[in-house]
Design a protein around this motif. Sequence first.
Motif, PDB file in Angstrom:
ATOM      1  N   ILE A  34       0.869  -1.171   0.000  1.00 16.48           N
ATOM      2  CA  ILE A  34       0.000   0.000   0.000  1.00 16.48           C
ATOM      3  C   ILE A  34       0.906   1.221   0.000  1.00 16.48           C
ATOM      4  O   ILE A  34       1.783   1.366   0.866  1.00 16.48           O
ATOM      5  CB  ILE A  34      -0.944   0.028   1.218  1.00 16.48           C
ATOM      6  CG1 ILE A  34      -1.881  -1.178   1.176  1.00 16.48           C
ATOM      7  CG2 ILE A  34      -1.758   1.319   1.232  1.00 16.48           C
ATOM      8  CD1 ILE A  34      -2.782  -1.308   2.388  1.00 16.48           C
ATOM      9  N   TRP A 193      -3.410   0.340  -3.680  1.00 16.82           N
ATOM     10  CA  TRP A 193      -3.144  -1.063  -3.372  1.00 16.82           C
ATOM     11  C   TRP A 193      -2.485  -1.649  -4.605  1.00 16.82           C
ATOM     12  O   TRP A 193      -3.008  -1.544  -5.720  1.00 16.82           O
ATOM     13  CB  TRP A 193      -4.449  -1.789  -3.048  1.00 16.82           C
ATOM     14  CG  TRP A 193      -4.385  -3.283  -3.051  1.00 16.82           C
ATOM     15  CD1 TRP A 193      -4.672  -4.118  -4.093  1.00 16.82           C
ATOM     16  CD2 TRP A 193      -4.016  -4.134  -1.954  1.00 16.82           C
ATOM     17  NE1 TRP A 193      -4.521  -5.435  -3.707  1.00 16.82           N
ATOM     18  CE2 TRP A 193      -4.119  -5.473  -2.400  1.00 16.82           C
ATOM     19  CE3 TRP A 193      -3.633  -3.898  -0.629  1.00 16.82           C
ATOM     20  CZ2 TRP A 193      -3.837  -6.554  -1.577  1.00 16.82           C
ATOM     21  CZ3 TRP A 193      -3.344  -4.977   0.179  1.00 16.82           C
ATOM     22  CH2 TRP A 193      -3.454  -6.290  -0.290  1.00 16.82           C
ATOM     23  N   THR A 205      -4.946  -0.494  -7.629  1.00 15.02           N
ATOM     24  CA  THR A 205      -6.299  -0.106  -7.262  1.00 15.02           C
ATOM     25  C   THR A 205      -6.245   1.083  -6.310  1.00 15.02           C
ATOM     26  O   THR A 205      -5.515   1.056  -5.313  1.00 15.02           O
ATOM     27  CB  THR A 205      -7.044  -1.262  -6.561  1.00 15.02           C
ATOM     28  OG1 THR A 205      -7.007  -2.423  -7.393  1.00 15.02           O
ATOM     29  CG2 THR A 205      -8.487  -0.876  -6.264  1.00 15.02           C
ATOM     30  N   HIS A 206      -7.009   2.123  -6.633  1.00 16.04           N
ATOM     31  CA  HIS A 206      -7.125   3.253  -5.708  1.00 16.04           C
ATOM     32  C   HIS A 206      -7.959   2.832  -4.506  1.00 16.04           C
ATOM     33  O   HIS A 206      -9.021   2.213  -4.652  1.00 16.04           O
ATOM     34  CB  HIS A 206      -7.775   4.456  -6.404  1.00 16.04           C
ATOM     35  CG  HIS A 206      -6.820   5.269  -7.221  1.00 16.04           C
ATOM     36  ND1 HIS A 206      -6.071   6.299  -6.685  1.00 16.04           N
ATOM     37  CD2 HIS A 206      -6.478   5.191  -8.526  1.00 16.04           C
ATOM     38  CE1 HIS A 206      -5.313   6.823  -7.635  1.00 16.04           C
ATOM     39  NE2 HIS A 206      -5.530   6.175  -8.756  1.00 16.04           N
ATOM     40  N   LEU A 207      -7.497   3.176  -3.326  1.00 17.34           N
ATOM     41  CA  LEU A 207      -8.207   2.815  -2.112  1.00 17.34           C
ATOM     42  C   LEU A 207      -9.185   3.899  -1.660  1.00 17.34           C
ATOM     43  O   LEU A 207      -9.617   3.903  -0.513  1.00 17.34           O
ATOM     44  CB  LEU A 207      -7.212   2.528  -0.975  1.00 17.34           C
ATOM     45  CG  LEU A 207      -6.415   1.241  -1.123  1.00 17.34           C
ATOM     46  CD1 LEU A 207      -5.510   1.036   0.074  1.00 17.34           C
ATOM     47  CD2 LEU A 207      -7.353   0.041  -1.273  1.00 17.34           C
ATOM     48  N   PRO A 210      -8.909   7.154   2.409  1.00 22.39           N
ATOM     49  CA  PRO A 210      -8.773   6.688   3.789  1.00 22.39           C
ATOM     50  C   PRO A 210      -8.171   7.762   4.688  1.00 22.39           C
ATOM     51  O   PRO A 210      -7.267   7.510   5.475  1.00 22.39           O
ATOM     52  CB  PRO A 210      -7.835   5.495   3.648  1.00 22.39           C
ATOM     53  CG  PRO A 210      -6.973   5.861   2.500  1.00 22.39           C
ATOM     54  CD  PRO A 210      -7.825   6.672   1.555  1.00 22.39           C
ATOM     55  N   LYS A 262      -5.089  -3.031   4.833  1.00 22.76           N
ATOM     56  CA  LYS A 262      -6.118  -2.732   3.835  1.00 22.76           C
ATOM     57  C   LYS A 262      -7.509  -3.001   4.407  1.00 22.76           C
ATOM     58  O   LYS A 262      -8.440  -2.205   4.236  1.00 22.76           O
ATOM     59  CB  LYS A 262      -5.896  -3.574   2.585  1.00 22.76           C
ATOM     60  CG  LYS A 262      -6.937  -3.374   1.479  1.00 22.76           C
ATOM     61  CD  LYS A 262      -6.542  -4.177   0.248  1.00 22.76           C
ATOM     62  CE  LYS A 262      -7.518  -3.966  -0.909  1.00 22.76           C
ATOM     63  NZ  LYS A 262      -8.772  -4.730  -0.706  1.00 22.76           N
ATOM     64  N   ILE A 265      -8.510  -0.273   6.787  1.00 18.38           N
ATOM     65  CA  ILE A 265      -8.940   0.929   6.065  1.00 18.38           C
ATOM     66  C   ILE A 265     -10.381   0.768   5.579  1.00 18.38           C
ATOM     67  O   ILE A 265     -11.225   1.644   5.758  1.00 18.38           O
ATOM     68  CB  ILE A 265      -7.994   1.207   4.873  1.00 18.38           C
ATOM     69  CG1 ILE A 265      -6.649   1.720   5.367  1.00 18.38           C
ATOM     70  CG2 ILE A 265      -8.630   2.235   3.922  1.00 18.38           C
ATOM     71  CD1 ILE A 265      -5.648   1.950   4.255  1.00 18.38           C
ATOM     72  N   GLU A 266     -10.648  -0.366   4.946  1.00 17.90           N
ATOM     73  CA  GLU A 266     -11.965  -0.580   4.353  1.00 17.90           C
ATOM     74  C   GLU A 266     -13.064  -0.714   5.409  1.00 17.90           C
ATOM     75  O   GLU A 266     -14.204  -0.299   5.188  1.00 17.90           O
ATOM     76  CB  GLU A 266     -11.923  -1.818   3.466  1.00 17.90           C
ATOM     77  CG  GLU A 266     -11.026  -1.649   2.242  1.00 17.90           C
ATOM     78  CD  GLU A 266     -10.823  -2.939   1.481  1.00 17.90           C
ATOM     79  OE1 GLU A 266     -10.494  -2.859   0.283  1.00 17.90           O
ATOM     80  OE2 GLU A 266     -10.976  -4.036   2.069  1.00 17.90           O
TER      81      GLU A 266
END
Length: 364
Positions: A34, A193, A205-207, A210, A262, A265-266
Amino acid sequence: MTITANARRVVRASAPGKVILVGEHAAVYGRPAIVAALGLRVEVELEVDSDRGAATVDLDLRDFGVRDRFEWPQVEVYAGAARDRAALPAMGHRRSHVALVALGEAQLAVARRLQTAPPRRSIVLRIASELPVGGGCGSSAAVGAAVIAAFFAAFDLDAGPDFERTALEVERRQHGSPSGVDTAAVLRGGVLWTLRDAESRLRITHLGDPARIIERFEMYDSGVPAQSTGEVVAAVASLGQSQPSVHGNALDLLEAATRDFKSAIEDGEHARVPGCVRRAEQGLESLGVVPEPVRRVIRKIEKAGGAAKVSGAGALGGAGAGSVLVLDPGGDSGRIASGAGWRRLDGELGVVGLTVDGRGFTSS
């Protein structure tokens, strides 16, 4: 459309640095990472002038202490020599190395796109940087990407699929075997990510945003590493040969910390983040890339209830390991880091990526 014989043009490009939140070194071996774009930037100004007679290259790299002039054939020879990995250790210490390689690679890429001989125009290249060199903040990726983007734009070329490949080639001339994570962050910005797929392609992939987690981090410069990124990466690879179980266990620990980060964050589960950071630091220490003086400071931060980890390649020895990510700066963590003589890096995380003349310039 290409530059006409009498054209004079000035192009400006800007690229951020990067911070690997979790997953450095592991990313080289196909594990996830990340990474966030760092709001300390490299600013490039490329002046192209076909009226100046001989096709010369003037470098004005103010923050690197470099002012120099070359003929284009000299740049071409230098960039060609940099493709020989055996020459990299000596060449990589030259302060203008990345700029010269970026110009040489950009010239070849533009020639391929235009399907003609390599373009030779008199240019003045000015570079200013807020990034610490060798500090794990992606300085070489930012310089390379900004120079190449400005060169492409000077010939009215968009990014195209060859742009990112060219930027990554410059990273290879600096570090030997980069993961591609630095280049991805510099070009795209935000928080990403990254993970290689079964065909070894880096998937990005854009996270999202956050921010609630990122705002709890601060970056500190613990001092210039005694070894280059390439040397540290080579030492980690050597550990994989001599002690494969130690190497594999460290990578497993880093991957688990990255995946849990990750998920935190999600899910918005902030309480899990310090544990992720501590486990990632353990993995890096197992790889031997955190010198003892840096480890001592990190132990003090952990004892005070915070968390910290090296962000970047780290170092094999010496007093500093480049950038260190510190969690919970509102407590004693920041005070401990500052008390150790570490310099705080005042840059936001998750900022916009590469721009040319104020507009985005990426291939995807």
